[in-house]
Design a protein around this motif. Structure first.
Motif, PDB file in Angstrom:
ATOM      1  N   LEU A 182       0.824  -1.210   0.000  1.00 57.98           N
ATOM      2  CA  LEU A 182       0.000   0.000   0.000  1.00 57.98           C
ATOM      3  C   LEU A 182       0.855   1.255   0.000  1.00 57.98           C
ATOM      4  N   ILE A 183       1.923   1.240   0.779  1.00 59.24           N
ATOM      5  CA  ILE A 183       2.835   2.394   0.798  1.00 59.24           C
ATOM      6  C   ILE A 183       3.469   2.590  -0.573  1.00 59.24           C
ATOM      7  N   GLY A 184       3.856   1.480  -1.244  1.00 60.84           N
ATOM      8  CA  GLY A 184       4.446   1.586  -2.584  1.00 60.84           C
ATOM      9  C   GLY A 184       3.476   2.166  -3.603  1.00 60.84           C
ATOM     10  N   VAL A 185       2.223   1.742  -3.523  1.00 58.11           N
ATOM     11  CA  VAL A 185       1.201   2.253  -4.464  1.00 58.11           C
ATOM     12  C   VAL A 185       1.004   3.748  -4.254  1.00 58.11           C
ATOM     13  N   ILE A 186       0.929   4.162  -2.989  1.00 54.80           N
ATOM     14  CA  ILE A 186       0.744   5.583  -2.690  1.00 54.80           C
ATOM     15  C   ILE A 186       1.933   6.394  -3.207  1.00 54.80           C
ATOM     16  N   PHE A 187       3.129   5.870  -3.043  1.00 53.70           N
ATOM     17  CA  PHE A 187       4.326   6.565  -3.510  1.00 53.70           C
ATOM     18  C   PHE A 187       4.302   6.722  -5.026  1.00 53.70           C
ATOM     19  N   LEU A 188       3.957   5.650  -5.755  1.00 54.34           N
ATOM     20  CA  LEU A 188       3.877   5.739  -7.222  1.00 54.34           C
ATOM     21  C   LEU A 188       2.792   6.702  -7.666  1.00 54.34           C
ATOM     22  N   LEU A 189       1.674   6.737  -6.927  1.00 59.57           N
ATOM     23  CA  LEU A 189       0.591   7.652  -7.267  1.00 59.57           C
ATOM     24  C   LEU A 189       1.025   9.100  -7.109  1.00 59.57           C
ATOM     25  N   VAL A 190       1.775   9.380  -6.050  1.00 58.83           N
ATOM     26  CA  VAL A 190       2.276  10.743  -5.836  1.00 58.83           C
ATOM     27  C   VAL A 190       3.236  11.130  -6.957  1.00 58.83           C
TER      28      VAL A 190
ATOM     29  N   TYR B 281       3.206  10.019  -9.997  1.00 58.20           N
ATOM     30  CA  TYR B 281       2.435  10.195 -11.235  1.00 58.20           C
ATOM     31  C   TYR B 281       1.733  11.549 -11.253  1.00 58.20           C
ATOM     32  N   LEU B 282       1.159  11.940 -10.135  1.00 57.76           N
ATOM     33  CA  LEU B 282       0.433  13.205 -10.089  1.00 57.76           C
ATOM     34  C   LEU B 282       1.359  14.398 -10.205  1.00 57.76           C
ATOM     35  N   ASN B 283       2.605  14.224  -9.842  1.00 58.11           N
ATOM     36  CA  ASN B 283       3.566  15.329  -9.909  1.00 58.11           C
ATOM     37  C   ASN B 283       4.603  15.110 -11.004  1.00 58.11           C
ATOM     38  N   ARG B 284       4.221  14.382 -12.054  1.00 59.96           N
ATOM     39  CA  ARG B 284       5.186  14.023 -13.077  1.00 59.96           C
ATOM     40  C   ARG B 284       5.713  15.236 -13.834  1.00 59.96           C
ATOM     41  N   LYS B 285       4.863  16.256 -14.088  1.00 56.40           N
ATOM     42  CA  LYS B 285       5.320  17.435 -14.817  1.00 56.40           C
ATOM     43  C   LYS B 285       6.310  18.233 -13.979  1.00 56.40           C
ATOM     44  N   GLY B 286       5.979  18.445 -12.745  1.00 50.72           N
ATOM     45  CA  GLY B 286       6.899  19.177 -11.872  1.00 50.72           C
ATOM     46  C   GLY B 286       8.218  18.441 -11.697  1.00 50.72           C
ATOM     47  N   ILE B 287       8.131  17.113 -11.581  1.00 49.10           N
ATOM     48  CA  ILE B 287       9.351  16.330 -11.422  1.00 49.10           C
ATOM     49  C   ILE B 287      10.190  16.405 -12.699  1.00 49.10           C
ATOM     50  N   LYS B 288       9.514  16.354 -13.849  1.00 51.35           N
ATOM     51  CA  LYS B 288      10.220  16.432 -15.132  1.00 51.35           C
ATOM     52  C   LYS B 288      10.935  17.768 -15.275  1.00 51.35           C
ATOM     53  N   LYS B 289      10.239  18.873 -14.910  1.00 55.29           N
ATOM     54  CA  LYS B 289      10.838  20.195 -14.979  1.00 55.29           C
ATOM     55  C   LYS B 289      12.027  20.297 -14.032  1.00 55.29           C
ATOM     56  N   TRP B 290      11.852  19.748 -12.866  1.00 52.91           N
ATOM     57  CA  TRP B 290      12.930  19.775 -11.867  1.00 52.91           C
ATOM     58  C   TRP B 290      14.162  19.025 -12.379  1.00 52.91           C
ATOM     59  N   LEU B 291      13.938  17.895 -13.043  1.00 53.96           N
ATOM     60  CA  LEU B 291      15.049  17.125 -13.598  1.00 53.96           C
ATOM     61  C   LEU B 291      15.750  17.886 -14.716  1.00 53.96           C
ATOM     62  N   TYR B 292      14.975  18.611 -15.565  1.00 52.13           N
ATOM     63  CA  TYR B 292      15.564  19.415 -16.629  1.00 52.13           C
ATOM     64  C   TYR B 292      16.424  20.531 -16.049  1.00 52.13           C
ATOM     65  N   ASN B 293      15.954  21.166 -15.006  1.00 55.02           N
ATOM     66  CA  ASN B 293      16.711  22.246 -14.377  1.00 55.02           C
ATOM     67  C   ASN B 293      18.039  21.723 -13.829  1.00 55.02           C
ATOM     68  N   ILE B 294      17.969  20.558 -13.225  1.00 61.34           N
ATOM     69  CA  ILE B 294      19.195  19.958 -12.700  1.00 61.34           C
ATOM     70  C   ILE B 294      20.162  19.645 -13.841  1.00 61.34           C
ATOM     71  N   ARG B 295      19.608  19.140 -14.950  1.00 61.26           N
ATOM     72  CA  ARG B 295      20.455  18.813 -16.100  1.00 61.26           C
ATOM     73  C   ARG B 295      21.120  20.066 -16.670  1.00 61.26           C
ATOM     74  N   ASP B 296      20.372  21.187 -16.823  1.00 60.24           N
ATOM     75  CA  ASP B 296      20.923  22.419 -17.369  1.00 60.24           C
ATOM     76  C   ASP B 296      21.986  22.994 -16.435  1.00 60.24           C
ATOM     77  N   ALA B 297      21.707  22.914 -15.138  1.00 59.35           N
ATOM     78  CA  ALA B 297      22.695  23.436 -14.181  1.00 59.35           C
ATOM     79  C   ALA B 297      23.989  22.643 -14.261  1.00 59.35           C
ATOM     80  N   CYS B 298      23.863  21.358 -14.374  1.00 58.60           N
ATOM     81  CA  CYS B 298      25.051  20.515 -14.482  1.00 58.60           C
ATOM     82  C   CYS B 298      25.798  20.800 -15.783  1.00 58.60           C
TER      83      CYS B 298
END
Length: 391
Positions: free
Chosen positions: A336-344, A346-363
């Motif tokens: 149940l904890i794993g499902v909740i984590f994956l759901l979170v 998924y719901l924040n996939r755009k923000g996470i994607k943007k955050w990853l791009y920012n990290i990539r550009d900074a690097c």
């Protein structure tokens, strides 16, 4: 006349001696009669007194008394007041000083409360029996500070709805330092579940301790370490095993006789040290009577004849099922904890994607700057150019 007088004188002397002897005997008889009458007059109502010369034995048995009778013969040495309805003992229960009282028995009187200074007027008291009562409050100051009490019987007498208050009442009494001469203590039949290390610490001369027919489940190491024990009765309790520390305490008392029969010994791997110790020691007087209570396949097996290879720590079937149920429940929770984590995620996939791009550009920017500085440092011409431009 002289002859007659002399003859008369000679004849009268023997009669005079007889008369004096008669008077002396009569005086002694009257003195004894007066003493006997006075002692008889001091014998309390509903009691029986037996005069043995210098001392008196008083017995007030099953006479429905509601209080300690008064007055008592001042030379009473042994006093039995048993089987009555005396619920409270106060400081006024024994108002007179009983110099010769040596043995006091108050068993079976339904005593519930014992107030301070009840036994302070008994300087010669050596034996006190309070057994078979229902004492819920036993004040720690019932004795004088210089009492010479040697034997104290509290069997089947200490009653309290709280086990903590029950053992605390006994501890407070024996720890106040007034029972330093006590050599025999009987706490049998009191439903005690434990004895703390501090309970008996102020009884340096204790030699005979009776704890039979309680509910003691464990004896901690150090409980009997500072005593002078010769006999310890732990029969008919709920002991399942004894630790090495406790066994070492027994070994510190040479010549001690320990009684351990009729306990619920659990014959698993945790009792191995006890089995080995029993095979070597002579301290346990009834070691041939120690029987296993658990598990079922070893029930009634004598501990003394057991082989160490027979002792195993095996979970019962009920414990296995409990563990299996626990594992299943834990798996469900983790899933149940794993499902909740994956759901979170998924719901924040755009923000996470943007955050990853920012990290990539900074690097990337950081690596380009590092690469530029590296090229300048490796080419001397570019290094001089850089220095000139700086100037």
């Amino acid at each position: 006349m002289l002859v007659v007088d002399s003859l008369f004188y000679i004849k009268i002397i023997p009669n005079q001696k007889k008369l004096n002897h008669l008077r002396l005997g009569l005086a002694v008889f009257l003195h004894v009669l007066v003493l006997a009458t006075s002692q008889a007059s001091l014998c309390p109502d509903k009691c029986r007194c037996v005069d043995s010369g210098k001392t008196t034995i008083v017995k007030c048995v099953n006479t429905n008394l509601s209080a300690i009778p008064y007055p008592l013969p001042p030379n009473v040495k042994t006093l039995f007041i048993t089987g009555n309805n005396i619920s409270n003992l106060t400081a006024d229960s024994f108002p007179q000083t009983l110099e010769q009282l040596n043995n006091l028995t108050l068993s079976g009187n339904k005593i519930e409360l014992i107030d301070p200074k009840v036994f302070t007027n008994m300087p010669s008291l050596r034996h006190l029996d309070l057994s078979n009562n229902r004492i819920s409050r036993l004040n720690s100051e019932v004795f004088s500070s210089n009492t010479f009490l040697q034997e104290f019987n509290l069997s089947s007498s200490v009653f309290n709805s709280s086990y903590t208050k029950q053992i605390k009442g006994i501890s407070d009494l024996v720890q106040n330092g007034s029972l330093l001469n006590l050599d025999t203590l009987n706490l049998s039949d009191n439903d005690l579940i434990y004895v703390t290390e501090e309970t008996l610490s102020k009884l340096p001369n204790l030699k005979f301790l009776y704890l039979r027919n309680n509910s003691i489940i464990n004896i901690k190491g150090g409980t009997f370490k500072n005593l002078q024990l010769k006999k310890l009765d732990l029969r008919e309790n709920s002991l399942k095993q004894l630790t090495n520390a406790t066994l070492s305490d027994f070994d510190l008392h040479p010549g001690i006789q320990v009684y351990l029969a009729d306990n619920t010994w659990d014959c698993d791997c945790n009792i191995e040290d006890l089995v080995i110790w029993l095979q070597k020691t002579e301290a346990v007087a009834d070691k041939t009577d120690l029987l296993c209570a658990f598990p079922d396949n070893l029930k009634t097996t004598r501990l003394l004849k057991m082989n160490v290879s027979q002792l195993h720590c095996i979970f019962s079937e009920d414990m296995k099922s409990v563990l299996q149920t626990s594992y299943v429940f834990l798996g469900i929770v983790l899933a149940l904890i794993g499902v909740i984590f994956l759901l979170v995620l998924y719901l924040n996939r755009k923000g996470i994607k943007k955050w990853l791009y920012n990290i990539r550009d900074a690097c990337r920017d950081h690596m380009e700057g590092y690469h530029y500085r590296y090229e300048i440092n490796t080419d001397p011409r570019l290094t001089n150019l850089s220095l000139n431009s700086d100037v």
